[in-house]
Design a protein around this motif. Structure first.
Motif, PDB file in Angstrom:
ATOM      1  N   VAL A 308     -11.231   1.833   3.748  1.00  0.00           N
ATOM      2  CA  VAL A 308     -11.041   2.965   2.490  1.00  0.00           C
ATOM      3  C   VAL A 308      -9.723   2.705   2.224  1.00  0.00           C
ATOM      4  CG1 VAL A 308     -10.567   3.931   5.176  1.00  0.00           C
ATOM      5  CG2 VAL A 308     -11.303   4.816   3.090  1.00  0.00           C
ATOM      6  N   ALA A 309      -8.872   1.730   3.327  1.00  0.00           N
ATOM      7  CA  ALA A 309      -7.643   1.751   2.700  1.00  0.00           C
ATOM      8  C   ALA A 309      -7.094   0.821   1.623  1.00  0.00           C
ATOM      9  CB  ALA A 309      -6.688   1.675   4.314  1.00  0.00           C
ATOM     10  N   VAL A 310      -8.152   0.122   1.535  1.00  0.00           N
ATOM     11  CA  VAL A 310      -7.593  -0.948   0.373  1.00  0.00           C
ATOM     12  C   VAL A 310      -7.173  -0.331  -1.320  1.00  0.00           C
ATOM     13  CG1 VAL A 310      -8.505  -3.019  -0.820  1.00  0.00           C
ATOM     14  CG2 VAL A 310      -8.649  -2.516   1.201  1.00  0.00           C
ATOM     15  N   ASP A 311      -7.683   0.201  -1.544  1.00  0.00           N
ATOM     16  CA  ASP A 311      -7.316   1.435  -2.402  1.00  0.00           C
ATOM     17  C   ASP A 311      -6.450   1.764  -2.582  1.00  0.00           C
ATOM     18  OD1 ASP A 311      -8.848   2.523  -2.481  1.00  0.00           O
ATOM     19  OD2 ASP A 311     -10.640   3.146  -4.593  1.00  0.00           O
ATOM     20  N   ILE A 312      -5.792   1.918  -1.825  1.00  0.00           N
ATOM     21  CA  ILE A 312      -5.383   3.926  -1.531  1.00  0.00           C
ATOM     22  C   ILE A 312      -3.729   3.398  -1.592  1.00  0.00           C
ATOM     23  CG2 ILE A 312      -4.466   5.594  -0.081  1.00  0.00           C
ATOM     24  CD1 ILE A 312      -6.864   5.331   0.547  1.00  0.00           C
ATOM     25  N   VAL A 313      -3.351   2.175  -0.455  1.00  0.00           N
ATOM     26  CA  VAL A 313      -1.791   1.611  -0.599  1.00  0.00           C
ATOM     27  C   VAL A 313      -2.021  -0.406  -0.527  1.00  0.00           C
ATOM     28  CG1 VAL A 313      -1.694   3.242   1.487  1.00  0.00           C
ATOM     29  CG2 VAL A 313      -3.055   0.917   2.917  1.00  0.00           C
ATOM     30  N   ALA A 314      -3.320  -1.108  -1.027  1.00  0.00           N
ATOM     31  CA  ALA A 314      -3.303  -1.792  -1.055  1.00  0.00           C
ATOM     32  C   ALA A 314      -3.981  -2.730  -2.123  1.00  0.00           C
ATOM     33  CB  ALA A 314      -3.575  -2.878   0.339  1.00  0.00           C
ATOM     34  N   GLU A 315      -4.411  -2.283  -2.747  1.00  0.00           N
ATOM     35  CA  GLU A 315      -4.548  -3.158  -4.102  1.00  0.00           C
ATOM     36  C   GLU A 315      -4.556  -1.971  -5.236  1.00  0.00           C
ATOM     37  OE1 GLU A 315      -5.898  -5.889  -4.964  1.00  0.00           O
ATOM     38  OE2 GLU A 315      -5.790  -6.949  -3.733  1.00  0.00           O
ATOM     39  N   PRO A 316      -4.548  -1.674  -6.649  1.00  0.00           N
ATOM     40  CA  PRO A 316      -4.212  -3.653  -6.834  1.00  0.00           C
ATOM     41  C   PRO A 316      -2.707  -4.069  -6.800  1.00  0.00           C
ATOM     42  CG  PRO A 316      -3.683  -1.835  -8.775  1.00  0.00           C
ATOM     43  CD  PRO A 316      -4.289  -1.153  -8.053  1.00  0.00           C
ATOM     44  N   ALA A 317      -3.077  -5.492  -6.302  1.00  0.00           N
ATOM     45  CA  ALA A 317      -1.344  -6.087  -5.601  1.00  0.00           C
ATOM     46  C   ALA A 317      -0.770  -6.227  -6.169  1.00  0.00           C
ATOM     47  CB  ALA A 317      -1.962  -7.112  -4.601  1.00  0.00           C
ATOM     48  N   ALA A 318      -1.014  -6.343  -7.357  1.00  0.00           N
ATOM     49  CA  ALA A 318       0.411  -6.573  -8.170  1.00  0.00           C
ATOM     50  C   ALA A 318       1.715  -5.028  -8.576  1.00  0.00           C
ATOM     51  CB  ALA A 318      -0.235  -6.915  -9.227  1.00  0.00           C
ATOM     52  N   THR A 319       0.552  -4.247  -8.316  1.00  0.00           N
ATOM     53  CA  THR A 319       1.100  -2.738  -8.708  1.00  0.00           C
ATOM     54  C   THR A 319       1.501  -2.565  -7.691  1.00  0.00           C
ATOM     55  OG1 THR A 319      -0.827  -1.949 -10.667  1.00  0.00           O
ATOM     56  CG2 THR A 319       0.516  -0.247  -9.633  1.00  0.00           C
ATOM     57  N   LYS A 320       0.738  -2.102  -6.309  1.00  0.00           N
ATOM     58  CA  LYS A 320       1.247  -2.331  -4.548  1.00  0.00           C
ATOM     59  C   LYS A 320       3.032  -2.631  -3.997  1.00  0.00           C
ATOM     60  CE  LYS A 320      -1.207   1.050  -4.372  1.00  0.00           C
ATOM     61  NZ  LYS A 320      -1.563   2.230  -4.155  1.00  0.00           N
TER      62      LYS A 320
END
Length: 459
Positions: A308-320
């Motif tokens: 559940v954390a992926v699109d909150i803190v990790a993706e999109p990777a370039a933006t994060k």
């Protein structure tokens, strides 16, 4: 009897005398933490902008509250909203794991406003807070946080309205029927979008303020006889049906009387960023301390996170990996990891605009990755576990698993640590004498005279 009514009946039966030392101590610690975070948050641009807005509102001297960090007071509801915005502006407020929400930043402002409006006392305030936590956190657990997020809702804004309505209804002296009606009214007001992740907007910081206002207004409406839906949470077209694909309504009352009250099961944050980054930062700080890992010797960092954390803190990777604002950085796993390894902490000084384009930060963020760990998923959201693996250029690999991030119920802050966090956060807003008074009154809330003394000390 509807599920919402059953929850309302159970919550309304909570009285101050039934609360044990653990519940009252939890309320006290969380109250002090809320005030400290709001004091520091009051210095942000978003909090200042909101104060400018409430200056346009009418001021009712009969029910006013201090606006934290502003040396002024306002009508109870606008003041509570300003304090909620401030309390959510630095991502340092408390967290309830299994509902994936920030209950304190909604419940304290709402309960304080309703207590002021009702002319209540400290016992009314504590009871209202505890009842609000129960309804908010149980509704969030029933909504299933992962499914709720999948519809792009922010739980603090949505379930916060439900809990705030229960807290307000309790403070206003309503019975179980009135509490149920207030929740039914709030269920049609609940809102809060995750779109802020797209552009770093301040809208997330507004969510607890809107939830607190919704709750107090729902409580006042119910008190004046306005009829809310009979099953606002669990009905066929109610909150759970509308806001989640995988709701589990039975969780609303699951374990009632057998498990600790939700206020006891609430975490205090160690780092000023998204909750999904807390365990990872703890793991990296432990590796840094144990092995003396220098940031320029890091070849790669991999963090274990829940899906559940992926699109909150990790993706999109370039933006994060290239946060453009403090909000972006607060929701960047890569930035949190870089802060931990470079500076050995992830506090207010690190989450500053001036740090975002630091060459060392940029270089290290490019070496931070993640893995979704099924074992972490298995226990989420009851547990927010994390791990970190650091590979160095000198050939070493270091690993640390974190079961309970610092501040979680399984690894709680001590009283001394709560006081230290408050003192650090509030020092720019309150004098040493004022901080001592606030600490004394917050940590004795529920004792005779403590409500008036706390309000006076915040002025």
């Amino acid at each position: 009897m509807s599920r919402t009514r059953q929850l309302a009946e159970a919550a309304a039966a909570i009285d101050f005398e039934s609360l044990g030392d653990a519940e009252i101590e939890a309320v006290r610690r969380l109250l002090l933490d809320h005030i400290g975070v709001a004091a520091a948050g009051s210095m942000t641009d978003s909090a200042a902008a909101f104060r400018r807005t409430i200056a346009r509102f009418a001021h009712d001297e009969r029910a006013s509250l201090p606006v934290i960090g502003a040396s002024t007071a306002a009508a109870a509801v606008p003041a509570s909203m300003a304090n909620a915005v401030a309390g959510h502006s630095i991502e340092y407020d408390d967290v309830h794991n299994s509902s994936s929400s920030h209950p304190g930043v909604v419940m304290f402002p709402a309960a304080m406003a309703a207590t002021a409006l009702a002319g209540g006392d400290e016992r009314d305030l504590v009871r209202a807070v505890v009842i609000g936590f129960e309804v908010m956190c149980r509704a969030g657990r029933a909504a299933d946080p992962a499914s709720h997020y999948a519809r792009h809702f922010h739980p603090t804004g949505t379930i916060g309205s439900l809990g705030a309505a229960a807290a307000a209804a309790a403070a206003l002296g309503l019975d179980a029927g009135g509490l149920n009606s207030a929740i039914g009214i709030a269920a049609t007001m609940a809102s809060g979008s995750m779109e802020f992740l797209s552009d770093g907007a301040w809208t997330k910081r507004l969510h607890p303020a809107l939830a607190a206002r919704n709750g107090v207004e729902a409580g006042l409406l119910a008190a004046d006889g306005y009829v809310g839906t009979a099953d606002g949470i669990g009905g066929e077209r109610g909150f759970l049906a509308a806001y989640s694909e995988a709701a589990v309504p039975d969780r609303l009352l699951e374990g009632w009387g057998e498990r600790p009250l939700e206020v006891v099961d609430t975490s205090i944050k160690r780092h000023t960023c998204c909750r999904y980054n807390q365990g990872a930062i703890d793991a990296l700080l432990a590796i840094r301390a144990a092995h003396g890992v220098a940031a320029d010797d890091v070849d790669s960092v991999v963090i274990g996170i829940p899906s559940v954390a992926v699109d909150i803190v990790a993706e999109p990777a370039a933006t994060k990996r290239r946060p453009a604002s403090v909000v972006d950085a607060q929701f960047s796993l890569a930035f949190g990891a870089a802060a931990a390894l470079l500076w050995g902490r992830a506090g207010l000084a690190e989450y500053d605009e001036s740090r975002l384009d630091d060459p060392a930060v940029l270089a290290l963020m490019d070496r931070v990755g993640y893995e979704v760990d099924p074992e972490i998923d298995r226990d989420f959201p009851q547990k927010w576990r994390a791990w970190a693996r650091v590979k160095t250029r000198s050939g070493d690999t270091h690993y640390r698993w974190v079961d309970d991030p610092k501040g979680d119920p399984g690894n709680p802050f001590t009283d001394a640590e709560c006081r230290e966090k408050f003192d650090d956060l509030a020092s720019a807003v309150y004098s040493s004498e004022a901080r001592s008074a606030i600490t004394e009154h917050a940590l004795s809330i529920g004792a005779p005279g403590s409500w008036k003394a706390l309000v006076d000390s915040l002025a």
